[in-house]
Design an enzyme around this catalytic site. Structure first.
Site, PDB file in Angstrom:
ATOM      1  N   LYS A  14       0.839  -1.220   0.000  1.00  0.00           N
ATOM      2  CA  LYS A  14       0.000   0.000   0.000  1.00  0.00           C
ATOM      3  C   LYS A  14       0.869   1.263   0.000  1.00  0.00           C
ATOM      4  O   LYS A  14       0.679   2.150  -0.827  1.00  0.00           O
ATOM      5  CB  LYS A  14      -0.930   0.033   1.227  1.00  0.00           C
ATOM      6  CG  LYS A  14      -1.868  -1.148   1.332  1.00  0.00           C
ATOM      7  CD  LYS A  14      -2.784  -1.044   2.539  1.00  0.00           C
ATOM      8  CE  LYS A  14      -2.080  -1.088   3.889  1.00  0.00           C
ATOM      9  NZ  LYS A  14      -1.560  -2.416   4.275  1.00  0.00           N
ATOM     10  N   ARG A  89      -9.950   0.541   8.013  1.00  0.00           N
ATOM     11  CA  ARG A  89      -9.420  -0.770   8.387  1.00  0.00           C
ATOM     12  C   ARG A  89     -10.454  -1.614   9.126  1.00  0.00           C
ATOM     13  O   ARG A  89     -10.170  -2.751   9.491  1.00  0.00           O
ATOM     14  CB  ARG A  89      -8.197  -0.573   9.285  1.00  0.00           C
ATOM     15  CG  ARG A  89      -6.908  -1.092   8.675  1.00  0.00           C
ATOM     16  CD  ARG A  89      -5.803  -0.885   9.679  1.00  0.00           C
ATOM     17  NE  ARG A  89      -4.588  -1.536   9.321  1.00  0.00           N
ATOM     18  CZ  ARG A  89      -3.560  -0.936   8.712  1.00  0.00           C
ATOM     19  NH1 ARG A  89      -3.635   0.323   8.362  1.00  0.00           N
ATOM     20  NH2 ARG A  89      -2.469  -1.627   8.456  1.00  0.00           N
ATOM     21  N   ARG A 128      11.589  -5.938   5.749  1.00  0.00           N
ATOM     22  CA  ARG A 128      11.499  -4.528   6.129  1.00  0.00           C
ATOM     23  C   ARG A 128      11.939  -4.348   7.583  1.00  0.00           C
ATOM     24  O   ARG A 128      12.601  -3.383   7.928  1.00  0.00           O
ATOM     25  CB  ARG A 128      10.079  -3.998   5.929  1.00  0.00           C
ATOM     26  CG  ARG A 128       9.998  -2.507   6.258  1.00  0.00           C
ATOM     27  CD  ARG A 128       8.659  -1.909   5.923  1.00  0.00           C
ATOM     28  NE  ARG A 128       7.605  -2.455   6.774  1.00  0.00           N
ATOM     29  CZ  ARG A 128       6.320  -2.141   6.643  1.00  0.00           C
ATOM     30  NH1 ARG A 128       5.938  -1.323   5.690  1.00  0.00           N
ATOM     31  NH2 ARG A 128       5.426  -2.666   7.448  1.00  0.00           N
ATOM     32  N   ARG A 134      11.248  -1.323  12.331  1.00  0.00           N
ATOM     33  CA  ARG A 134       9.882  -1.025  12.801  1.00  0.00           C
ATOM     34  C   ARG A 134       9.469  -2.036  13.851  1.00  0.00           C
ATOM     35  O   ARG A 134       9.616  -3.248  13.659  1.00  0.00           O
ATOM     36  CB  ARG A 134       8.916  -1.062  11.604  1.00  0.00           C
ATOM     37  CG  ARG A 134       8.194   0.247  11.432  1.00  0.00           C
ATOM     38  CD  ARG A 134       7.356   0.237  10.193  1.00  0.00           C
ATOM     39  NE  ARG A 134       6.070  -0.413  10.390  1.00  0.00           N
ATOM     40  CZ  ARG A 134       5.055  -0.251   9.577  1.00  0.00           C
ATOM     41  NH1 ARG A 134       5.157   0.527   8.524  1.00  0.00           N
ATOM     42  NH2 ARG A 134       3.918  -0.878   9.807  1.00  0.00           N
ATOM     43  N   ARG A 145      -0.986  -9.354  13.186  1.00  0.00           N
ATOM     44  CA  ARG A 145      -1.548  -8.344  12.268  1.00  0.00           C
ATOM     45  C   ARG A 145      -2.302  -9.012  11.127  1.00  0.00           C
ATOM     46  O   ARG A 145      -3.344  -8.524  10.701  1.00  0.00           O
ATOM     47  CB  ARG A 145      -0.424  -7.454  11.709  1.00  0.00           C
ATOM     48  CG  ARG A 145       0.078  -6.453  12.734  1.00  0.00           C
ATOM     49  CD  ARG A 145       1.490  -6.009  12.437  1.00  0.00           C
ATOM     50  NE  ARG A 145       1.609  -5.233  11.219  1.00  0.00           N
ATOM     51  CZ  ARG A 145       2.764  -5.038  10.584  1.00  0.00           C
ATOM     52  NH1 ARG A 145       3.887  -5.576  11.047  1.00  0.00           N
ATOM     53  NH2 ARG A 145       2.800  -4.305   9.517  1.00  0.00           N
TER      54      ARG A 145
HETATM   55  P1  B4P Z   1       3.153  -1.966   2.667  1.00  0.00           P
HETATM   56  O1  B4P Z   1       1.863  -2.630   2.411  1.00  0.00           O
HETATM   57  O2  B4P Z   1       3.534  -0.786   1.848  1.00  0.00           O
HETATM   58  O3  B4P Z   1       3.197  -1.665   4.205  1.00  0.00           O
HETATM   59  P2  B4P Z   1       2.422  -0.598   5.011  1.00  0.00           P
HETATM   60  O4  B4P Z   1       1.838   0.442   4.127  1.00  0.00           O
HETATM   61  O5  B4P Z   1       3.392  -0.124   6.011  1.00  0.00           O
HETATM   62  O6  B4P Z   1       1.221  -1.371   5.658  1.00  0.00           O
HETATM   63  P3  B4P Z   1       1.036  -1.975   7.086  1.00  0.00           P
HETATM   64  O7  B4P Z   1      -0.334  -2.507   7.028  1.00  0.00           O
HETATM   65  O8  B4P Z   1       2.130  -2.920   7.426  1.00  0.00           O
HETATM   66  O9  B4P Z   1       1.244  -0.786   8.130  1.00  0.00           O
HETATM   67  P4  B4P Z   1       0.510   0.610   8.438  1.00  0.00           P
HETATM   68  O10 B4P Z   1       1.591   1.597   8.498  1.00  0.00           O
HETATM   69  O11 B4P Z   1      -0.615   0.880   7.497  1.00  0.00           O
HETATM   70  O12 B4P Z   1       4.329  -3.082   2.591  1.00  0.00           O
HETATM   71  C1  B4P Z   1       5.553  -2.752   2.343  1.00  0.00           C
HETATM   72  C2  B4P Z   1       6.699  -3.743   2.379  1.00  0.00           C
HETATM   73  O13 B4P Z   1       6.679  -4.651   1.253  1.00  0.00           O
HETATM   74  C3  B4P Z   1       7.855  -2.782   2.118  1.00  0.00           C
HETATM   75  O14 B4P Z   1       8.971  -3.155   2.854  1.00  0.00           O
HETATM   76  C4  B4P Z   1       8.107  -2.870   0.599  1.00  0.00           C
HETATM   77  O15 B4P Z   1       9.450  -2.603   0.272  1.00  0.00           O
HETATM   78  C5  B4P Z   1       7.708  -4.310   0.294  1.00  0.00           C
HETATM   79  N1  B4P Z   1       7.104  -4.386  -1.055  1.00  0.00           N
HETATM   80  C6  B4P Z   1       6.115  -3.617  -1.548  1.00  0.00           C
HETATM   81  N2  B4P Z   1       5.814  -3.985  -2.822  1.00  0.00           N
HETATM   82  C7  B4P Z   1       6.628  -5.032  -3.122  1.00  0.00           C
HETATM   83  C8  B4P Z   1       6.793  -5.879  -4.273  1.00  0.00           C
HETATM   84  N3  B4P Z   1       6.064  -5.720  -5.383  1.00  0.00           N
HETATM   85  N4  B4P Z   1       7.694  -6.865  -4.222  1.00  0.00           N
HETATM   86  C9  B4P Z   1       8.462  -7.044  -3.106  1.00  0.00           C
HETATM   87  N5  B4P Z   1       8.364  -6.290  -1.987  1.00  0.00           N
HETATM   88  C10 B4P Z   1       7.464  -5.296  -1.993  1.00  0.00           C
HETATM   89  O16 B4P Z   1      -0.105   0.352   9.880  1.00  0.00           O
HETATM   90  C11 B4P Z   1       0.684   0.052  11.019  1.00  0.00           C
HETATM   91  C12 B4P Z   1      -0.183  -0.151  12.245  1.00  0.00           C
HETATM   92  O17 B4P Z   1      -0.865   1.094  12.593  1.00  0.00           O
HETATM   93  C13 B4P Z   1      -1.331  -1.171  12.104  1.00  0.00           C
HETATM   94  O18 B4P Z   1      -0.922  -2.484  12.329  1.00  0.00           O
HETATM   95  C14 B4P Z   1      -2.326  -0.645  13.186  1.00  0.00           C
HETATM   96  O19 B4P Z   1      -1.958  -1.062  14.470  1.00  0.00           O
HETATM   97  C15 B4P Z   1      -2.185   0.868  13.104  1.00  0.00           C
HETATM   98  N6  B4P Z   1      -3.167   1.471  12.201  1.00  0.00           N
HETATM   99  C16 B4P Z   1      -2.900   2.095  11.008  1.00  0.00           C
HETATM  100  N7  B4P Z   1      -4.048   2.511  10.430  1.00  0.00           N
HETATM  101  C17 B4P Z   1      -5.065   2.143  11.271  1.00  0.00           C
HETATM  102  C18 B4P Z   1      -6.491   2.249  11.194  1.00  0.00           C
HETATM  103  N8  B4P Z   1      -7.094   2.815  10.130  1.00  0.00           N
HETATM  104  N9  B4P Z   1      -7.228   1.735  12.206  1.00  0.00           N
HETATM  105  C19 B4P Z   1      -6.643   1.165  13.273  1.00  0.00           C
HETATM  106  N10 B4P Z   1      -5.309   1.011  13.398  1.00  0.00           N
HETATM  107  C20 B4P Z   1      -4.517   1.493  12.397  1.00  0.00           C
END
Ligand code: B4P
Length: 190
Positions: A14, A89, A128, A134, A145
């Site tokens: 994402k 979410r 990552r 992180r 998660r």
């Molecule tokens: P991403 O999917 O980009 O990770 P993210 O955005 O950080 O999502 P995530 O769900 O983990 O965390 P968020 O910050 O939203 O994945 C990236 C990884 O994969 C990277 O390292 C990238 O390099 C690699 N990658 C990407 N594409 C690739 C490809 N094609 N091939 C190989 N590798 C690839 O949320 C964190 C926490 O915050 C949640 O767990 C929750 O506790 C809280 N939170 C956030 N929003 C919330 C909400 N709306 N409600 C309640 N809690 C919330």
């Protein structure tokens, strides 16, 4: 003005795809994960409360998230489009978002659902974790998660499918190929 939601399991890309779409289409972007990490860094009350949930692999309570997003949405005036990343979410967050947009005479135009096999998600997040340090990118928290995603977040796909705005996107492969799949959907809307 396009209202987009980039959706998918933790590690589905994402954040990665949002960065490319901002560059390619000039969209504005709000990531609730980034907002929460900034609150934690600042040591705010919201950050202190959010940290315990994030470190445990749980979702931050809806009331805190919805309040935070309402405030940020008021501050932003996107011109071409807005990507919401990591929000909604839960179905309650989706309903709150729909109500908020309806109040402004608009709606979610597309939910871009990045679909990636579970073992690949785990490998990406572990990698990552090694690079970024992180606190939630360790095997135990990743597994929590993913379970939370299936129980609380995945049902949103059905919520938006019923509205005819859900788009499944193959999320494996080269980053540029995934962007091209997303761009096809976005260009059809534009
Ligand atoms: P991403 O999917 O980009 O990770 P993210 O955005 O950080 O999502 P995530 O769900 O983990 O965390 P968020 O910050 O939203 O994945 C990236 C990884 O994969 C990277 O390292 C990238 O390099 C690699 N990658 C990407 N594409 C690739 C490809 N094609 N091939 C190989 N590798 C690839 O949320 C964190 C926490 O915050 C949640 O767990 C929750 O506790 C809280 N939170 C956030 N929003 C919330 C909400 N709306 N409600 C309640 N809690 C919330």
């Amino acid at each position: 003005m396009l209202n987009l939601v980039i959706f998918g399991a933790p590690g589905s890309g994402k954040g990665t795809q949002s960065e490319v779409l901002i560059e390619q289409f000039g969209f504005d972007h709000i990531s609730t994960g980034d907002l929460l990490r900034a609150e934690i860094k600042q040591g705010s009350e919201l950050g202190k409360s959010a940290k315990s949930y994030i470190d445990a692999g749980q979702l931050v309570p809806d009331s805190l998230i919805i309040g935070m997003i309402e405030k940020v949405l008021q501050e932003r005036q996107p011109k071409k489009g807005l990507i919401l990343d990591g929000f909604p979410r839960t179905v309650a967050q989706a309903e709150a978002l729909d109500a908020l947009y309806a109040k402004h005479g608009t709606a979610v135009h597309a939910v871009l659902d990045l679909q990636v096999a579970e073992d690949e998600l785990i490998q990406r997040l572990l990698k990552r974790g090694e690079e970024s340090g992180r606190s939630d990118d360790n095997l135990e928290t990743i597994q929590k998660r993913l379970a939370v995603y299936h129980a609380q977040t995945a049902p949103i796909a059905e919520h938006y499918a019923k509205k005819g705005v859900h788009h499944a996107i193959e999320g494996s492969g080269a980053i540029a190929d995934i962007t091209a799949r997303i761009a096809k959907v976005v260009n059809a809307l534009n």
